[in-house]
Design an enzyme around this catalytic site. Structure first.
Site, mmCIF file in Angstrom:
data_model
loop_
_atom_site.group_PDB
_atom_site.id
_atom_site.type_symbol
_atom_site.label_atom_id
_atom_site.label_comp_id
_atom_site.label_asym_id
_atom_site.label_seq_id
_atom_site.Cartn_x
_atom_site.Cartn_y
_atom_site.Cartn_z
ATOM 1 N N ASP A 193 1.608 5.190 0.184
ATOM 2 C CA ASP A 193 2.143 4.185 1.103
ATOM 3 C C ASP A 193 1.632 2.789 0.798
ATOM 4 O OD1 ASP A 193 3.728 3.591 3.464
ATOM 5 O OD2 ASP A 193 1.835 3.182 4.476
ATOM 6 N N ARG A 194 0.516 2.685 0.052
ATOM 7 C CA ARG A 194 -0.044 1.373 -0.267
ATOM 8 C C ARG A 194 0.756 0.649 -1.343
ATOM 9 N NH1 ARG A 194 -2.979 -0.957 3.584
ATOM 10 N NH2 ARG A 194 -4.385 0.563 4.523
ATOM 11 N N MET A 274 5.113 0.908 10.337
ATOM 12 C CA MET A 274 5.880 -0.334 10.205
ATOM 13 C C MET A 274 5.723 -0.998 8.839
ATOM 14 S SD MET A 274 7.516 -0.698 13.028
ATOM 15 C CE MET A 274 8.067 -2.378 12.781
ATOM 16 N N ARG A 275 4.901 -0.405 7.954
ATOM 17 C CA ARG A 275 4.694 -1.049 6.665
ATOM 18 C C ARG A 275 5.995 -1.150 5.878
ATOM 19 N NH1 ARG A 275 0.318 1.400 4.976
ATOM 20 N NH2 ARG A 275 -1.090 -0.309 5.469
ATOM 21 N N ALA A 276 6.855 -0.143 5.981
ATOM 22 C CA ALA A 276 8.114 -0.168 5.242
ATOM 23 C C ALA A 276 8.971 -1.358 5.659
ATOM 24 C CB ALA A 276 8.874 1.138 5.462
#
Length: 665
Positions: A193-194, A274-276
């Protein structure tokens, strides 16, 4: 210094080039993960990117690349006087898979810290990569403790080194680029995800394009400098375009319509967190700037989704990455905004400018063709006979959480989460003299070693006189990953009574457990007259799950052949990786048929594992009102233990956590 292969000379790979260029325009996008088979120019393209990065202004003499306009107030080389600066190219720092923790984050001189109170710090790779590129080839093979450090640095933009109360902090903001071959294993979800973007690369199947790849590579190998000179003009043009896009980036407007499309797309594909959304917004903005526009269009949002979402929509390790593009287009059309009406976006230069590539659609059901994976029983529930003929593969039942199976004793293998081992991380169990560089100081043992010599060393002040011979390394106990070798009975007796679906579900569950515990896995199957290595030991549980899905059944039960083939696999793997301890998981009902004295031959083969001290467990698949107990007898020959399919479940009454018991020889 060697001449890198020019970025603009890379043939094809539009997705890869576009993703790298977007990160050069806007480092806030968050880096790139490049997935693909070997020999597809992954490393070549990444290394070529560094030559296109704009030059940096850095504080003169600062080992941590501080920006003279806003130097880090906590820089170990600070405080910095204003005005003194120099220019240099952005660095591309490579992190080797086998790097030590000290090499990554830096090292403190513990001896000087204890005796003189001086923070003597030698910067690591995170300091070198600040404001540049940190490149990790084969990032999926990176040790867990290094992954943890990367996660911390990526989250906080800083690196912390703490040893026995002495700490150093410095800024560490970098563009993280990783390459990997999925056949060798997947990444931890936290690290996956990073990465802001991900691209899938594969070798072209077009003969003309392959010819051009070979032609350019041979020309480069013959004379790198001359080859680079021929592409200098194109390189300069791309470099100038990156600079122009960076200058335009603050002026790009991300309207409410585009934001609504981004939020709706992330919600439609059920990505976590919410990173996406944030990455998609930054990517779409960078796409507009790269195209020379100040407005984000629907085409930018679509391309941003194709780059930012595939690796975030995986729900478990066996899901294939990718997006359903029809669903994506429907979502964008439904939530289209009135501020995204420009019909003619700039397509950009030479392929990587505007559209980029298209990841493989995900509209095929997981597990392959539905007709090839039809259960042996028809819709009416009539089972097929378990004769000698081959029967069609059956689908696995739903996976479940399994009980913990571990190897007894204490190992020294690769870091993981299964069996006890002496590792660099974990709880402290003792102290020893350091072998080589000191990495984990045992303070109490060091003081105890130095205390008797203080008078002889002339100690007169409050400080402790410490010498190299006094230092003690902490010994720690953690967990290791093992080689879990699955030996699966695929004979006709296993296919009877529809057991094979449950068997595959159990093996799939154990594979998922192996993925989470960072194990290597292998798969040996036996049926008919022989056994085969369906999957040599690998870190890719995806590959093992795929082989399991297509596993046919039928025929006799050459149990001895399966055990002997598994024993041979372990012998070869012991030569390759002697520190990694094996765990054999034999999935069978215990029957042995075919050939002379099949039961006696299987017993002799099983005793080979017991003689070698190999930990083993037999998953007993026998069912029905009358049970022969053959699997339990086989477990005794192996020197292991037997569990039923029901007992394998972690939530069953008998599914308490316990180690694999090895019977005394």
């Amino acid at each position: 210094m060697s001449t890198p292969f020019p970025f603009t000379a890379v043939v094809g790979q539009d997705d890869l080039r576009l993703a790298l260029l977007l990160n050069a325009v806007s480092p806030a996008v968050g880096g790139v993960l490049v997935r693909g088979e070997k020999g597809t120019a992954k490393s070549t393209a990444v290394r070529a990117l560094s030559a296109l990065m704009p030059t940096l202004y850095v504080v003169s003499g600062c080992r941590f690349s501080c920006d003279p306009g806003s130097p880090d107030p906590g820089c170990p080389d600070g405080p910095h006087e204003p005005g003194a600066f120099e220019t240099r190219a952005a660095r591309m720092v490579e992190l080797p898979v086998g790097a030590s923790e000290d090499r990554l984050v830096g090292a403190l001189d513990i001896e000087r810290a204890l005796s003189e109170g001086v923070k003597a710090f030698e910067p690591g790779l995170l300091a070198d990569a600040h404001r540049g590129i940190l490149y990790v080839d084969e990032v999926n093979l990176l040790h867990d403790h290094l992954v943890d450090l990367l996660l911390d640095a990526a989250a906080m933009g800083a690196s912390y080194v703490e040893r026995e109360g002495v700490s150093v902090r410095h800024a560490a903001r970098f563009l993280l680029v990783g390459t990997m071959n999925p056949e060798e294993g997947e990444l931890r979800p936290q690290l996956l995800d990073r990465f802001g973007l991900t691209v899938e690369v594969a070798a072209s199947r077009e003969p003309d394009q392959r010819v051009e790849v070979v032609r350019r590579r041979l020309a480069y190998d013959d004379d790198p400098a001359a080859f680079a000179a021929r592409w200098a003009e194109e390189e300069a043009a791309v470099r100038a375009r990156i600079v122009a896009a960076r200058e335009l980036l603050p002026s790009v407007r991300l309207g409410d319509g585009a934001l609504r499309q981004i939020a709706a797309t992330c919600a439609a594909f059920e990505v976590d967190g919410m990173r996406a959304d944030i990455v998609m917004a930054r990517t779409a903005t960078a796409l507009a700037a790269w195209a020379g526009r100040t407005d984000v269009l629907a085409e930018d949002v679509r391309q941003a989704a194709l780059l930012a979402l595939p690796h975030r929509r995986r729900r478990n390790p066996f899901d294939a990455p990718g997006l359903d593009e029809d669903k994506l287009d429907e979502t964008l059309e439904e939530f289209g905004g009135s501020d995204d009406d420009d019909p003619d976006p700039d397509p950009g230069p030479d392929g990587p400018g505007g559209g980029g590539g298209q990841p493989e659609p995900d509209d095929a059901p997981h597990g392959g063709d539905d007709t090839a994976a039809r259960p042996e029983a028809g819709e009416g529930g009539q089972p097929q006979p378990s004769g000698a003929g081959e029967q069609s593969p059956v689908r696995a039942s739903e996976p479940f959480r399994t009980k913990v199976l571990s190897v007894p004793g204490i190992g020294e293998g690769a870091a993981g989460r299964r069996s006890r081992a002496r590792t660099e991380h974990g709880r402290t169990t003792g102290a020893r003299r350091p072998r080589g560089a000191l990495t984990k100081l045992h303070l109490a043992a060091t003081v105890q070693a130095a205390a008797p010599h203080q008078r002889a060393r002339g100690r007169s002040g409050p400080g402790l006189v410490v010498r190299r011979d006094d230092l003690r390394q902490a010994t720690r106990e953690g967990r290791e990953g093992n080689l879990v070798l699955f030996v699966v009975d695929a004979s006709g007796s296993m296919a009877a009574r529809q057991r094979m679906s449950a068997v595959k579900g159990a093996v799939l569950s154990l594979l998922l457990d192996a993925y989470q515990r960072r194990d290597k896995v292998g798969l040996v199957t036996f049926r008919g007259t022989d056994a085969e290595v369906a999957l040599p030991p690998t870190s890719s549980v995806d590959a093992a799950a795929a082989r399991l899905e297509t596993l046919p059944t039928g025929g006799r039960t050459p149990l001895a052949a399966g055990l002997l083939r598994a024993h041979d696999v372990l012998r070869v793997e012991r030569l390759r990786d002697p520190a990694r301890r094996p765990l054999v998981v034999l999935v069978t009902d215990g029957r042995a048929t075919g050939g002379p004295e099949p039961v006696a031959l299987a017993g002799r083969a099983a005793r080979l594992f017991a003689a070698d001290g190999v930990a083993s467990v037999v998953v007993d698949c026998e069912s029905g009102p009358v049970r022969l107990g053959l699997a339990g007898q086989l477990a005794g020959e192996l020197g292991g233990t037997a569990v039923t399919l029901d007992e394998l479940r972690a939530d069953s009454i008998a599914g308490l956590v316990k180690d694999v018991q090895r019977r005394a020889a």
